[in-house]
Scaffold this active site. Structure first.
Site, PDB file in Angstrom:
ATOM      1  N   GLU A   1       5.701  -3.427   0.732  1.00 46.59           N
ATOM      2  CA  GLU A   1       5.544  -3.295  -0.331  1.00 46.59           C
ATOM      3  C   GLU A   1       5.141  -1.834  -0.717  1.00 46.59           C
ATOM      4  O   GLU A   1       3.780  -2.168  -0.201  1.00 46.59           O
ATOM      5  CB  GLU A   1       5.041  -4.134  -0.631  1.00 46.59           C
ATOM      6  CG  GLU A   1       6.004  -5.188  -0.513  1.00 46.59           C
ATOM      7  CD  GLU A   1       5.489  -6.300  -2.026  1.00 46.59           C
ATOM      8  OE1 GLU A   1       6.811  -7.189  -2.431  1.00 46.59           O
ATOM      9  OE2 GLU A   1       5.564  -6.520  -2.869  1.00 46.59           O
TER      10      GLU A   1
ATOM     11  N   GLY B   1       0.300  -1.073   0.044  1.00 45.86           N
ATOM     12  CA  GLY B   1      -0.378   0.091  -0.253  1.00 45.86           C
ATOM     13  C   GLY B   1       0.587   1.466  -0.210  1.00 45.86           C
ATOM     14  O   GLY B   1       1.806   1.283  -0.860  1.00 45.86           O
ATOM     15  N   SER B   2       0.336   2.377   0.682  1.00 44.01           N
ATOM     16  CA  SER B   2       1.023   3.775   0.514  1.00 44.01           C
ATOM     17  C   SER B   2       2.053   3.534   1.253  1.00 44.01           C
ATOM     18  O   SER B   2       2.205   3.058   2.735  1.00 44.01           O
ATOM     19  CB  SER B   2      -0.115   4.798   0.491  1.00 44.01           C
ATOM     20  OG  SER B   2      -0.175   4.500   2.111  1.00 44.01           O
TER      21      SER B   2
ATOM     22  N   GLY C   1       2.078   2.551   5.185  1.00 39.74           N
ATOM     23  CA  GLY C   1       3.121   1.177   5.594  1.00 39.74           C
ATOM     24  C   GLY C   1       4.240   1.782   6.699  1.00 39.74           C
ATOM     25  O   GLY C   1       4.882   1.176   7.612  1.00 39.74           O
TER      26      GLY C   1
ATOM     27  N   CYS D   1       2.132   0.100  -8.688  1.00 41.03           N
ATOM     28  CA  CYS D   1       3.516   0.828  -8.014  1.00 41.03           C
ATOM     29  C   CYS D   1       4.642   0.744  -8.906  1.00 41.03           C
ATOM     30  O   CYS D   1       5.341   1.704  -8.397  1.00 41.03           O
ATOM     31  CB  CYS D   1       3.037  -0.228  -7.530  1.00 41.03           C
ATOM     32  SG  CYS D   1       3.214  -1.655  -7.269  1.00 41.03           S
TER      33      CYS D   1
HETATM   34  P1  NAD Z   1      -3.381   2.240   1.227  1.00 40.25           P
HETATM   35  O1  NAD Z   1      -2.662   2.787   1.835  1.00 40.25           O
HETATM   36  O2  NAD Z   1      -4.580   3.664   1.337  1.00 40.25           O
HETATM   37  O3  NAD Z   1      -4.632   0.993   2.034  1.00 40.25           O
HETATM   38  C1  NAD Z   1      -3.311  -0.107   2.237  1.00 40.25           C
HETATM   39  C2  NAD Z   1      -4.374  -0.851   2.292  1.00 40.25           C
HETATM   40  O4  NAD Z   1      -3.890  -0.492   4.032  1.00 40.25           O
HETATM   41  C3  NAD Z   1      -5.980  -1.238   2.770  1.00 40.25           C
HETATM   42  O5  NAD Z   1      -6.395  -2.203   2.498  1.00 40.25           O
HETATM   43  C4  NAD Z   1      -6.176  -0.561   3.680  1.00 40.25           C
HETATM   44  O6  NAD Z   1      -8.125  -0.714   4.683  1.00 40.25           O
HETATM   45  C5  NAD Z   1      -5.350  -0.731   4.901  1.00 40.25           C
HETATM   46  N1  NAD Z   1      -4.974   0.431   5.485  1.00 40.25           N
HETATM   47  C6  NAD Z   1      -5.668   1.504   5.752  1.00 40.25           C
HETATM   48  N2  NAD Z   1      -5.248   2.251   7.012  1.00 40.25           N
HETATM   49  C7  NAD Z   1      -4.873   1.241   7.538  1.00 40.25           C
HETATM   50  C8  NAD Z   1      -4.417   1.320   9.494  1.00 40.25           C
HETATM   51  N3  NAD Z   1      -4.504   2.472   9.563  1.00 40.25           N
HETATM   52  N4  NAD Z   1      -3.902   0.309   9.605  1.00 40.25           N
HETATM   53  C9  NAD Z   1      -3.946  -0.601   9.267  1.00 40.25           C
HETATM   54  N5  NAD Z   1      -4.112  -1.156   7.707  1.00 40.25           N
HETATM   55  C10 NAD Z   1      -4.060   0.149   6.885  1.00 40.25           C
HETATM   56  O7  NAD Z   1      -2.812   2.593  -0.583  1.00 40.25           O
HETATM   57  P2  NAD Z   1      -3.898   1.763  -1.696  1.00 40.25           P
HETATM   58  O8  NAD Z   1      -4.253   2.728  -2.433  1.00 40.25           O
HETATM   59  O9  NAD Z   1      -4.003   0.534  -1.395  1.00 40.25           O
HETATM   60  O10 NAD Z   1      -2.662   0.948  -2.509  1.00 40.25           O
HETATM   61  C11 NAD Z   1      -2.029   2.375  -3.193  1.00 40.25           C
HETATM   62  C12 NAD Z   1      -0.413   2.155  -2.733  1.00 40.25           C
HETATM   63  O11 NAD Z   1      -0.068   1.265  -3.047  1.00 40.25           O
HETATM   64  C13 NAD Z   1       0.300   3.323  -3.934  1.00 40.25           C
HETATM   65  O12 NAD Z   1       0.903   4.096  -3.035  1.00 40.25           O
HETATM   66  C14 NAD Z   1       0.790   2.070  -4.720  1.00 40.25           C
HETATM   67  O13 NAD Z   1       2.369   2.300  -5.239  1.00 40.25           O
HETATM   68  C15 NAD Z   1       0.800   1.437  -3.820  1.00 40.25           C
HETATM   69  N6  NAD Z   1       1.356  -0.223  -3.881  1.00 40.25           N
HETATM   70  C16 NAD Z   1       2.677  -0.670  -3.926  1.00 40.25           C
HETATM   71  C17 NAD Z   1       3.443  -1.877  -4.481  1.00 40.25           C
HETATM   72  C18 NAD Z   1       4.358  -2.571  -4.781  1.00 40.25           C
HETATM   73  O14 NAD Z   1       4.451  -4.023  -4.795  1.00 40.25           O
HETATM   74  N7  NAD Z   1       5.286  -1.600  -3.972  1.00 40.25           N
HETATM   75  C19 NAD Z   1       2.315  -2.849  -5.174  1.00 40.25           C
HETATM   76  C20 NAD Z   1       0.247  -2.170  -5.188  1.00 40.25           C
HETATM   77  C21 NAD Z   1       0.460  -1.315  -4.531  1.00 40.25           C
END
Ligand code: NAD
Length: 454
Positions: A226, A204-205, A209, A261
Protein backbone atom coordinates in the site's frame (compact mmCIF):
# COMPACT_ATOMS: atom_id res chain seq x y z
CA UNK A 1 16.72 5.86 19.01
CA UNK A 2 15.66 9.43 19.81
CA UNK A 3 11.97 10.22 19.50
CA UNK A 4 11.55 13.84 18.47
CA UNK A 5 8.52 16.05 18.87
CA UNK A 6 8.17 17.71 15.44
CA UNK A 7 6.32 20.69 16.92
CA UNK A 8 9.13 21.62 19.30
CA UNK A 9 12.14 19.73 17.87
CA UNK A 10 12.77 18.45 21.40
CA UNK A 11 13.67 14.88 22.23
CA UNK A 12 10.68 13.26 23.95
CA UNK A 13 12.43 10.09 24.92
CA UNK A 14 14.99 7.57 23.88
CA UNK A 15 13.98 4.04 22.90
CA UNK A 16 16.07 0.96 22.68
CA UNK A 17 16.00 -0.37 19.14
CA UNK A 18 15.67 -4.03 18.41
CA UNK A 19 18.76 -5.90 17.32
CA UNK A 20 19.13 -8.89 15.04
CA UNK A 21 19.09 -11.29 18.00
CA UNK A 22 15.93 -9.85 19.55
CA UNK A 23 14.17 -9.89 16.17
CA UNK A 24 15.12 -13.53 15.68
CA UNK A 25 13.93 -14.37 19.19
CA UNK A 26 10.61 -12.64 18.56
CA UNK A 27 10.21 -14.42 15.25
CA UNK A 28 10.79 -17.80 16.91
CA UNK A 29 8.17 -16.98 19.52
CA UNK A 30 5.67 -16.04 16.81
CA UNK A 31 6.39 -19.22 14.86
CA UNK A 32 5.73 -21.33 17.96
CA UNK A 33 2.64 -19.35 18.89
CA UNK A 34 0.91 -19.17 15.53
CA UNK A 35 -0.67 -22.63 15.60
CA UNK A 36 -1.80 -22.11 19.20
CA UNK A 37 -3.42 -18.79 18.29
CA UNK A 38 -5.08 -20.41 15.29
CA UNK A 39 -6.63 -22.99 17.62
CA UNK A 40 -8.33 -20.24 19.63
CA UNK A 41 -11.93 -20.30 18.33
CA UNK A 42 -12.66 -17.45 15.91
CA UNK A 43 -15.43 -16.13 18.18
CA UNK A 44 -12.89 -15.72 20.97
CA UNK A 45 -10.35 -14.03 18.70
CA UNK A 46 -13.10 -11.66 17.63
CA UNK A 47 -14.03 -10.78 21.20
CA UNK A 48 -10.36 -10.19 22.14
CA UNK A 49 -9.97 -7.75 19.26
CA UNK A 50 -13.24 -6.05 20.13
CA UNK A 51 -11.88 -5.65 23.63
CA UNK A 52 -8.80 -4.02 22.08
CA UNK A 53 -11.09 -1.52 20.39
CA UNK A 54 -12.80 -0.76 23.71
CA UNK A 55 -9.41 -0.21 25.31
CA UNK A 56 -8.42 2.17 22.52
CA UNK A 57 -11.55 4.20 23.27
CA UNK A 58 -11.13 4.06 27.04
CA UNK A 59 -7.58 5.39 26.63
CA UNK A 60 -8.27 7.77 23.78
CA UNK A 61 -6.80 10.85 25.45
CA UNK A 62 -3.56 9.06 26.26
CA UNK A 63 -3.40 7.38 22.82
CA UNK A 64 -4.04 10.70 21.08
CA UNK A 65 -1.52 12.64 23.09
CA UNK A 66 1.22 10.07 22.44
CA UNK A 67 0.40 10.15 18.73
CA UNK A 68 0.41 13.94 18.59
CA UNK A 69 3.66 14.19 20.50
CA UNK A 70 5.59 12.07 17.98
CA UNK A 71 3.90 12.80 14.63
CA UNK A 72 2.66 16.33 15.30
CA UNK A 73 -0.91 15.88 14.10
CA UNK A 74 -3.42 18.16 15.80
CA UNK A 75 -4.90 16.52 18.87
CA UNK A 76 -8.43 16.49 17.47
CA UNK A 77 -7.20 14.76 14.29
CA UNK A 78 -5.42 12.21 16.49
CA UNK A 79 -8.69 11.52 18.33
CA UNK A 80 -10.48 11.27 14.96
CA UNK A 81 -7.95 8.70 13.84
CA UNK A 82 -8.47 6.52 16.89
CA UNK A 83 -12.25 6.72 16.56
CA UNK A 84 -11.88 5.85 12.88
CA UNK A 85 -9.71 2.88 13.78
CA UNK A 86 -12.40 1.62 16.18
CA UNK A 87 -14.97 1.91 13.39
CA UNK A 88 -12.81 -0.25 11.14
CA UNK A 89 -12.26 -2.85 13.87
CA UNK A 90 -16.05 -2.98 14.32
CA UNK A 91 -16.60 -3.78 10.65
CA UNK A 92 -13.74 -6.28 10.46
CA UNK A 93 -14.74 -8.16 13.61
CA UNK A 94 -18.45 -8.17 12.72
CA UNK A 95 -17.74 -9.60 9.28
CA UNK A 96 -14.95 -12.02 10.12
CA UNK A 97 -17.18 -15.03 10.70
CA UNK A 98 -19.06 -14.47 7.47
CA UNK A 99 -15.98 -14.15 5.26
CA UNK A 100 -13.51 -16.47 7.00
CA UNK A 101 -15.90 -19.40 7.46
CA UNK A 102 -15.53 -22.39 5.16
CA UNK A 103 -17.37 -21.95 1.87
CA UNK A 104 -19.37 -24.99 0.87
CA UNK A 105 -19.44 -24.69 -2.92
CA UNK A 106 -21.09 -27.87 -4.22
CA UNK A 107 -22.58 -31.02 -2.78
CA UNK A 108 -23.69 -33.46 -5.44
CA UNK A 109 -23.46 -37.11 -6.35
CA UNK A 110 -21.32 -37.99 -3.35
CA UNK A 111 -18.85 -35.16 -3.98
CA UNK A 112 -18.49 -32.21 -1.66
CA UNK A 113 -16.41 -29.22 -2.72
CA UNK A 114 -15.47 -26.59 -0.18
CA UNK A 115 -12.95 -23.82 0.43
CA UNK A 116 -11.18 -23.51 3.77
CA UNK A 117 -9.45 -20.20 4.50
CA UNK A 118 -6.24 -21.19 6.23
CA UNK A 119 -3.98 -18.55 7.81
CA UNK A 120 -0.78 -17.69 5.99
CA UNK A 121 1.31 -18.32 9.12
CA UNK A 122 3.63 -15.70 10.61
CA UNK A 123 3.15 -12.41 8.81
CA UNK A 124 5.29 -9.32 8.77
CA UNK A 125 3.70 -5.88 8.78
CA UNK A 126 6.05 -2.99 8.00
CA UNK A 127 4.09 0.17 8.57
CA UNK A 128 3.99 3.95 8.04
CA UNK A 129 3.69 6.85 10.48
CA UNK A 130 1.05 9.09 8.93
CA UNK A 131 -1.96 7.16 10.29
CA UNK A 132 -0.31 4.52 12.45
CA UNK A 133 -3.57 3.33 13.99
CA UNK A 134 -5.48 3.15 10.72
CA UNK A 135 -2.83 1.62 8.50
CA UNK A 136 -1.73 -0.73 11.28
CA UNK A 137 -5.16 -2.10 12.01
CA UNK A 138 -5.84 -2.59 8.28
CA UNK A 139 -3.25 -5.33 8.53
CA UNK A 140 -2.84 -6.75 12.00
CA UNK A 141 -6.55 -6.97 12.88
CA UNK A 142 -7.58 -9.13 9.89
CA UNK A 143 -4.29 -11.03 10.12
CA UNK A 144 -4.96 -11.95 13.75
CA UNK A 145 -8.62 -12.69 13.04
CA UNK A 146 -7.56 -15.15 10.35
CA UNK A 147 -5.28 -17.00 12.79
CA UNK A 148 -1.88 -15.58 11.84
CA UNK A 149 0.72 -14.38 14.28
CA UNK A 150 2.07 -10.92 13.49
CA UNK A 151 5.39 -9.10 13.64
CA UNK A 152 4.41 -5.44 13.57
CA UNK A 153 7.05 -2.89 12.70
CA UNK A 154 5.77 0.61 13.30
CA UNK A 155 7.59 3.41 11.55
CA UNK A 156 10.51 4.86 13.50
CA UNK A 157 8.45 8.09 13.53
CA UNK A 158 5.53 6.46 15.35
CA UNK A 159 7.24 3.94 17.61
CA UNK A 160 5.59 5.15 20.82
CA UNK A 161 2.21 4.57 19.21
CA UNK A 162 3.39 1.16 18.09
CA UNK A 163 4.27 0.30 21.67
CA UNK A 164 0.93 1.66 22.89
CA UNK A 165 -0.85 -0.55 20.35
CA UNK A 166 1.12 -3.56 21.55
CA UNK A 167 0.34 -2.77 25.19
CA UNK A 168 -3.41 -2.53 24.55
CA UNK A 169 -3.51 -5.63 22.36
CA UNK A 170 -1.83 -7.63 25.12
CA UNK A 171 -4.17 -6.15 27.74
CA UNK A 172 -7.09 -7.21 25.57
CA UNK A 173 -5.84 -10.78 25.58
CA UNK A 174 -3.67 -11.22 22.47
CA UNK A 175 -0.90 -13.56 23.63
CA UNK A 176 2.75 -12.61 23.47
CA UNK A 177 3.43 -15.35 20.95
CA UNK A 178 0.79 -14.04 18.55
CA UNK A 179 1.92 -10.42 18.33
CA UNK A 180 5.32 -8.79 18.60
CA UNK A 181 6.62 -5.33 17.80
CA UNK A 182 9.91 -4.61 16.04
CA UNK A 183 11.29 -1.24 17.06
CA UNK A 184 13.75 0.60 14.85
CA UNK A 185 14.37 2.18 11.47
CA UNK A 186 15.26 0.88 8.05
CA UNK A 187 17.95 -1.52 9.33
CA UNK A 188 15.39 -3.32 11.45
CA UNK A 189 12.99 -3.34 8.52
CA UNK A 190 15.78 -4.80 6.43
CA UNK A 191 16.46 -7.49 9.06
CA UNK A 192 12.82 -8.56 8.81
CA UNK A 193 13.23 -9.17 5.08
CA UNK A 194 15.80 -11.86 5.83
CA UNK A 195 13.58 -13.89 8.15
CA UNK A 196 11.29 -16.63 6.77
CA UNK A 197 7.94 -14.89 7.14
CA UNK A 198 4.90 -16.32 5.36
CA UNK A 199 3.76 -12.95 4.02
CA UNK A 200 4.87 -9.33 3.86
CA UNK A 201 2.36 -6.51 4.19
CA UNK A 202 3.85 -3.10 3.66
CA UNK A 203 2.49 0.42 3.94
CA UNK A 204 4.84 3.23 2.97
CA UNK A 205 6.58 4.88 0.08
CA UNK A 206 6.89 3.56 -3.47
CA UNK A 207 10.67 3.50 -3.16
CA UNK A 208 10.73 1.26 -0.07
CA UNK A 209 7.79 -0.83 -1.28
CA UNK A 210 9.52 -1.64 -4.56
CA UNK A 211 12.69 -2.54 -2.70
CA UNK A 212 10.81 -4.88 -0.34
CA UNK A 213 8.96 -6.51 -3.22
CA UNK A 214 12.23 -7.21 -5.04
CA UNK A 215 13.98 -8.40 -1.89
CA UNK A 216 11.27 -10.87 -0.90
CA UNK A 217 10.28 -12.15 -4.36
CA UNK A 218 12.46 -15.25 -4.07
CA UNK A 219 10.60 -16.40 -0.96
CA UNK A 220 7.45 -17.13 -3.00
CA UNK A 221 5.16 -15.77 -0.29
CA UNK A 222 2.50 -13.06 -0.67
CA UNK A 223 3.77 -9.49 -0.63
CA UNK A 224 1.21 -6.73 -0.55
CA UNK A 225 2.04 -3.06 -1.00
CA UNK A 226 0.00 0.00 0.00
CA UNK A 227 2.00 2.92 -1.33
CA UNK A 228 1.78 6.60 -2.05
CA UNK A 229 -0.36 8.52 -4.47
CA UNK A 230 -0.70 11.71 -6.47
CA UNK A 231 -4.45 11.72 -6.30
CA UNK A 232 -6.31 13.93 -8.79
CA UNK A 233 -9.61 15.73 -8.27
CA UNK A 234 -11.73 17.31 -11.00
CA UNK A 235 -14.40 19.97 -10.55
CA UNK A 236 -16.78 19.92 -13.51
CA UNK A 237 -18.72 22.95 -14.76
CA UNK A 238 -22.17 21.76 -13.64
CA UNK A 239 -21.44 22.12 -9.92
CA UNK A 240 -23.53 24.61 -8.04
CA UNK A 241 -22.41 24.92 -4.45
CA UNK A 242 -18.86 26.05 -5.17
CA UNK A 243 -18.20 27.50 -1.73
CA UNK A 244 -18.92 24.18 -0.02
CA UNK A 245 -17.06 22.22 -2.65
CA UNK A 246 -14.03 24.44 -2.20
CA UNK A 247 -14.18 23.89 1.57
CA UNK A 248 -14.57 20.10 1.26
CA UNK A 249 -11.82 19.73 -1.30
CA UNK A 250 -9.43 21.98 0.62
CA UNK A 251 -9.96 19.70 3.60
CA UNK A 252 -9.21 16.73 1.31
CA UNK A 253 -5.91 18.35 0.36
CA UNK A 254 -4.80 19.72 3.74
CA UNK A 255 -6.20 17.39 6.42
CA UNK A 256 -3.33 15.85 8.40
CA UNK A 257 -1.16 18.48 6.76
CA UNK A 258 -1.54 16.72 3.42
CA UNK A 259 0.21 13.68 4.87
CA UNK A 260 -2.45 11.20 3.81
CA UNK A 261 -1.88 8.55 1.18
CA UNK A 262 -5.24 9.54 -0.34
CA UNK A 263 -4.87 13.29 0.14
CA UNK A 264 -5.96 15.33 -2.85
CA UNK A 265 -2.64 16.14 -4.54
CA UNK A 266 -3.73 17.71 -7.86
CA UNK A 267 -6.83 19.72 -8.71
CA UNK A 268 -8.27 20.30 -12.18
CA UNK A 269 -11.11 22.77 -12.59
CA UNK A 270 -13.35 23.38 -15.59
CA UNK A 271 -12.67 26.84 -17.04
CA UNK A 272 -16.30 27.95 -16.54
CA UNK A 273 -16.06 27.64 -12.76
CA UNK A 274 -12.32 28.05 -12.32
CA UNK A 275 -12.15 31.64 -11.06
CA UNK A 276 -14.92 31.23 -8.52
CA UNK A 277 -13.57 27.91 -7.26
CA UNK A 278 -10.01 29.21 -6.88
CA UNK A 279 -11.21 32.29 -5.02
CA UNK A 280 -13.25 30.24 -2.55
CA UNK A 281 -10.49 27.66 -2.18
CA UNK A 282 -7.89 30.29 -1.31
CA UNK A 283 -10.26 31.93 1.16
CA UNK A 284 -10.73 28.58 2.87
CA UNK A 285 -7.00 27.83 3.02
CA UNK A 286 -6.22 31.29 4.40
CA UNK A 287 -8.65 30.51 7.22
CA UNK A 288 -6.73 27.39 8.36
CA UNK A 289 -5.22 27.85 11.79
CA UNK A 290 -1.55 26.90 11.90
CA UNK A 291 -0.16 26.32 15.36
CA UNK A 292 0.79 23.96 18.12
CA UNK A 293 -0.92 20.60 17.60
CA UNK A 294 -1.90 20.47 21.25
CA UNK A 295 -3.84 23.72 21.01
CA UNK A 296 -7.54 23.12 20.37
CA UNK A 297 -8.57 24.60 17.03
CA UNK A 298 -5.25 24.04 15.28
CA UNK A 299 -5.77 22.59 11.82
CA UNK A 300 -2.22 22.73 10.43
CA UNK A 301 0.44 21.33 12.72
CA UNK A 302 4.07 20.60 11.88
CA UNK A 303 5.15 18.11 9.27
CA UNK A 304 6.27 14.88 10.89
CA UNK A 305 9.70 14.66 9.30
CA UNK A 306 12.24 17.40 8.89
CA UNK A 307 13.34 16.02 5.52
CA UNK A 308 9.86 16.60 4.13
CA UNK A 309 10.15 20.33 4.82
CA UNK A 310 13.06 20.56 2.42
CA UNK A 311 11.23 18.49 -0.17
CA UNK A 312 8.03 20.54 -0.03
CA UNK A 313 10.02 23.76 -0.16
CA UNK A 314 11.95 22.54 -3.20
CA UNK A 315 8.72 21.58 -4.99
CA UNK A 316 7.31 25.07 -4.44
CA UNK A 317 10.54 26.77 -5.57
CA UNK A 318 10.75 24.65 -8.70
CA UNK A 319 7.11 25.33 -9.57
CA UNK A 320 7.50 29.09 -9.12
CA UNK A 321 10.71 29.08 -11.18
CA UNK A 322 8.78 27.37 -13.98
CA UNK A 323 5.98 29.93 -13.94
CA UNK A 324 3.53 28.85 -11.23
CA UNK A 325 1.78 31.55 -9.24
CA UNK A 326 1.85 31.46 -5.49
CA UNK A 327 -1.71 32.17 -4.36
CA UNK A 328 -0.98 31.75 -0.66
CA UNK A 329 1.72 30.30 1.63
CA UNK A 330 4.92 29.08 0.02
CA UNK A 331 7.41 29.05 2.88
CA UNK A 332 8.30 27.65 6.28
CA UNK A 333 6.39 29.24 9.11
CA UNK A 334 8.68 31.45 11.19
CA UNK A 335 8.61 29.37 14.32
CA UNK A 336 10.34 26.42 15.92
CA UNK A 337 9.21 23.03 14.66
CA UNK A 338 8.74 21.58 11.19
CA UNK A 339 5.97 23.97 10.12
CA UNK A 340 5.20 24.90 6.52
CA UNK A 341 2.49 27.33 5.52
CA UNK A 342 -0.49 25.86 3.69
CA UNK A 343 0.35 26.60 0.07
CA UNK A 344 -1.75 26.96 -3.06
CA UNK A 345 -0.17 27.18 -6.49
CA UNK A 346 -2.01 28.09 -9.67
CA UNK A 347 -0.81 28.26 -13.27
CA UNK A 348 0.89 24.91 -12.74
CA UNK A 349 1.77 22.35 -15.43
CA UNK A 350 2.70 18.70 -15.56
CA UNK A 351 6.30 19.77 -16.16
CA UNK A 352 6.45 20.58 -12.46
CA UNK A 353 7.21 18.10 -9.69
CA UNK A 354 4.30 19.46 -7.65
CA UNK A 355 1.92 17.91 -10.21
CA UNK A 356 3.86 14.66 -10.57
CA UNK A 357 5.59 13.63 -7.33
CA UNK A 358 3.73 12.98 -4.09
CA UNK A 359 4.10 16.18 -1.99
CA UNK A 360 2.91 14.62 1.26
CA UNK A 361 2.70 18.08 2.71
CA UNK A 362 0.49 21.19 2.77
CA UNK A 363 0.92 22.09 -0.90
CA UNK A 364 -1.55 21.85 -3.76
CA UNK A 365 -1.50 22.80 -7.43
CA UNK A 366 -4.69 23.87 -9.25
CA UNK A 367 -4.97 23.72 -13.03
CA UNK A 368 -7.61 25.02 -15.43
CA UNK A 369 -9.04 22.60 -18.02
CA UNK A 370 -11.35 23.22 -20.97
CA UNK A 371 -13.45 20.04 -20.80
CA UNK A 372 -13.84 16.52 -19.38
CA UNK A 373 -11.57 15.03 -22.03
CA UNK A 374 -8.68 17.23 -21.02
CA UNK A 375 -9.40 16.52 -17.35
CA UNK A 376 -9.28 12.75 -17.93
CA UNK A 377 -6.07 13.04 -19.91
CA UNK A 378 -4.36 14.98 -17.11
CA UNK A 379 -5.78 12.87 -14.31
CA UNK A 380 -4.43 9.78 -16.06
CA UNK A 381 -1.04 11.34 -16.61
CA UNK A 382 0.56 9.92 -13.46
CA UNK A 383 2.67 7.01 -12.35
CA UNK A 384 0.38 6.57 -9.35
CA UNK A 385 -3.13 5.16 -9.10
CA UNK A 386 -4.58 5.27 -5.61
CA UNK A 387 -7.74 7.41 -5.79
CA UNK A 388 -9.45 9.92 -8.08
CA UNK A 389 -12.37 12.26 -7.40
CA UNK A 390 -14.94 14.05 -9.52
CA UNK A 391 -17.27 16.81 -8.36
CA UNK A 392 -20.27 17.17 -10.64
CA UNK A 393 -24.05 17.50 -10.44
CA UNK A 394 -24.28 14.35 -12.55
CA UNK A 395 -23.50 10.90 -11.17
CA UNK A 396 -23.42 9.49 -14.72
CA UNK A 397 -20.91 12.09 -15.85
CA UNK A 398 -18.72 11.43 -12.81
CA UNK A 399 -18.87 7.65 -13.15
CA UNK A 400 -18.03 7.88 -16.85
CA UNK A 401 -14.91 9.90 -16.02
CA UNK A 402 -13.93 7.69 -13.09
CA UNK A 403 -14.24 4.53 -15.20
CA UNK A 404 -11.42 5.89 -17.37
CA UNK A 405 -9.01 6.47 -14.49
CA UNK A 406 -6.64 3.68 -13.57
CA UNK A 407 -6.95 3.96 -9.79
CA UNK A 408 -8.11 1.68 -6.97
CA UNK A 409 -10.78 4.09 -5.70
CA UNK A 410 -13.19 6.53 -7.34
CA UNK A 411 -15.06 9.29 -5.50
CA UNK A 412 -18.08 11.26 -6.64
CA UNK A 413 -18.67 14.49 -4.70
CA UNK A 414 -16.36 13.37 -1.92
CA UNK A 415 -12.65 12.70 -1.50
CA UNK A 416 -9.95 11.54 0.93
CA UNK A 417 -12.11 8.90 2.57
CA UNK A 418 -11.76 5.19 3.30
CA UNK A 419 -14.51 2.69 4.09
CA UNK A 420 -13.92 -0.60 5.89
CA UNK A 421 -16.54 -2.21 3.66
CA UNK A 422 -14.66 -1.41 0.46
CA UNK A 423 -11.30 -2.68 -0.77
CA UNK A 424 -8.41 -0.30 -0.20
CA UNK A 425 -5.95 -0.83 -3.00
CA UNK A 426 -3.59 0.94 -5.29
CA UNK A 427 -2.60 0.48 -8.90
CA UNK A 428 0.64 1.25 -10.74
CA UNK A 429 3.17 2.81 -8.32
CA UNK A 430 0.51 3.02 -5.60
CA UNK A 431 0.92 -0.71 -5.05
CA UNK A 432 -1.28 -3.78 -5.28
CA UNK A 433 -3.36 -6.13 -3.22
CA UNK A 434 -6.20 -4.94 -1.01
CA UNK A 435 -6.87 -4.41 2.66
CA UNK A 436 -10.31 -3.88 4.26
CA UNK A 437 -13.56 -5.37 2.90
CA UNK A 438 -14.01 -9.05 2.09
CA UNK A 439 -10.79 -8.88 0.04
CA UNK A 440 -8.83 -7.51 3.00
CA UNK A 441 -10.12 -10.16 5.39
CA UNK A 442 -9.14 -12.92 3.00
CA UNK A 443 -5.79 -11.35 2.08
CA UNK A 444 -4.28 -13.00 5.15
CA UNK A 445 -5.43 -16.48 4.21
CA UNK A 446 -4.52 -19.22 1.80
CA UNK A 447 -7.68 -20.72 0.34
CA UNK A 448 -7.49 -24.50 0.36
CA UNK A 449 -9.73 -26.42 -2.03
CA UNK A 450 -11.22 -29.64 -0.66
CA UNK A 451 -12.66 -32.29 -2.98
CA UNK A 452 -14.38 -34.74 -0.64
CA UNK A 453 -15.86 -37.90 -2.09
CA UNK A 454 -18.10 -40.06 0.03
P1 NAD B 1 8.75 4.76 4.18
O1 NAD B 1 8.75 3.94 2.94
O2 NAD B 1 9.83 5.72 4.38
O3 NAD B 1 8.77 3.82 5.48
C1 NAD B 1 7.77 2.84 5.71
C2 NAD B 1 8.32 1.76 6.58
O4 NAD B 1 9.35 1.05 5.91
C3 NAD B 1 8.93 2.27 7.91
O5 NAD B 1 8.52 1.42 8.95
C4 NAD B 1 10.42 2.13 7.63
O6 NAD B 1 11.20 1.96 8.79
C5 NAD B 1 10.46 0.90 6.76
N1 NAD B 1 11.67 0.75 5.94
C6 NAD B 1 12.44 1.75 5.42
N2 NAD B 1 13.44 1.21 4.70
C7 NAD B 1 13.30 -0.13 4.76
C8 NAD B 1 14.02 -1.23 4.21
N3 NAD B 1 15.12 -1.06 3.45
N4 NAD B 1 13.59 -2.48 4.46
C9 NAD B 1 12.47 -2.68 5.19
N5 NAD B 1 11.76 -1.70 5.76
C10 NAD B 1 12.16 -0.43 5.54
O7 NAD B 1 7.32 5.46 4.23
P2 NAD B 1 6.74 6.47 5.34
O8 NAD B 1 7.42 7.78 5.22
O9 NAD B 1 6.69 5.80 6.65
O10 NAD B 1 5.24 6.61 4.84
C11 NAD B 1 4.81 7.58 3.93
C12 NAD B 1 4.41 6.93 2.64
O11 NAD B 1 3.44 5.92 2.89
C13 NAD B 1 3.74 7.89 1.68
O12 NAD B 1 4.20 7.64 0.38
C14 NAD B 1 2.26 7.52 1.80
O13 NAD B 1 1.49 7.87 0.69
C15 NAD B 1 2.34 6.04 2.00
N6 NAD B 1 1.13 5.52 2.61
C16 NAD B 1 0.29 4.74 1.86
C17 NAD B 1 -0.90 4.28 2.39
C18 NAD B 1 -1.85 3.45 1.58
O14 NAD B 1 -2.77 2.88 2.16
N7 NAD B 1 -1.70 3.32 0.28
C19 NAD B 1 -1.24 4.58 3.71
C20 NAD B 1 -0.36 5.38 4.46
C21 NAD B 1 0.82 5.83 3.89
Amino acid sequence: MNIINPATEEIITNLEEDALESIERKFKLLREGQEIWNLVPLKERISILQRFSELLKENIEQDASILTSEVGKPLQQARNEINGACGRIKWLTENAEKYLADDLMTVEKGMTEKIVYEPLGVVCNISAWNYPYLVGINVFIPALLAGNSVMYKPSEFSSLTGLQIEKLLKLAGVPDNAFQTAIGGSEIGEALLHLPFDGYFFTGSYKTGKYIYEKTAHKMVPCQLELGGKDPLYVADDVTDIKNIAAGTADGAFYNNGQSCCAVERIYVHENVYDQYVEEFIKEVKGFKLGSPTEEGTYIGPLTRKAQLDFVESQVKEAVAKGAQLATGGKRAGRKGYFFEPTVLTNVTHEMSVMREESFGPVIGIMKVKDDTEAVKLMQDSEYGLTAAVYSASKERAEKILSKINAGTGYWNCCDRVSAALPWSGRKNSGFGATLSIAGLRAFTNPKAYHLRG
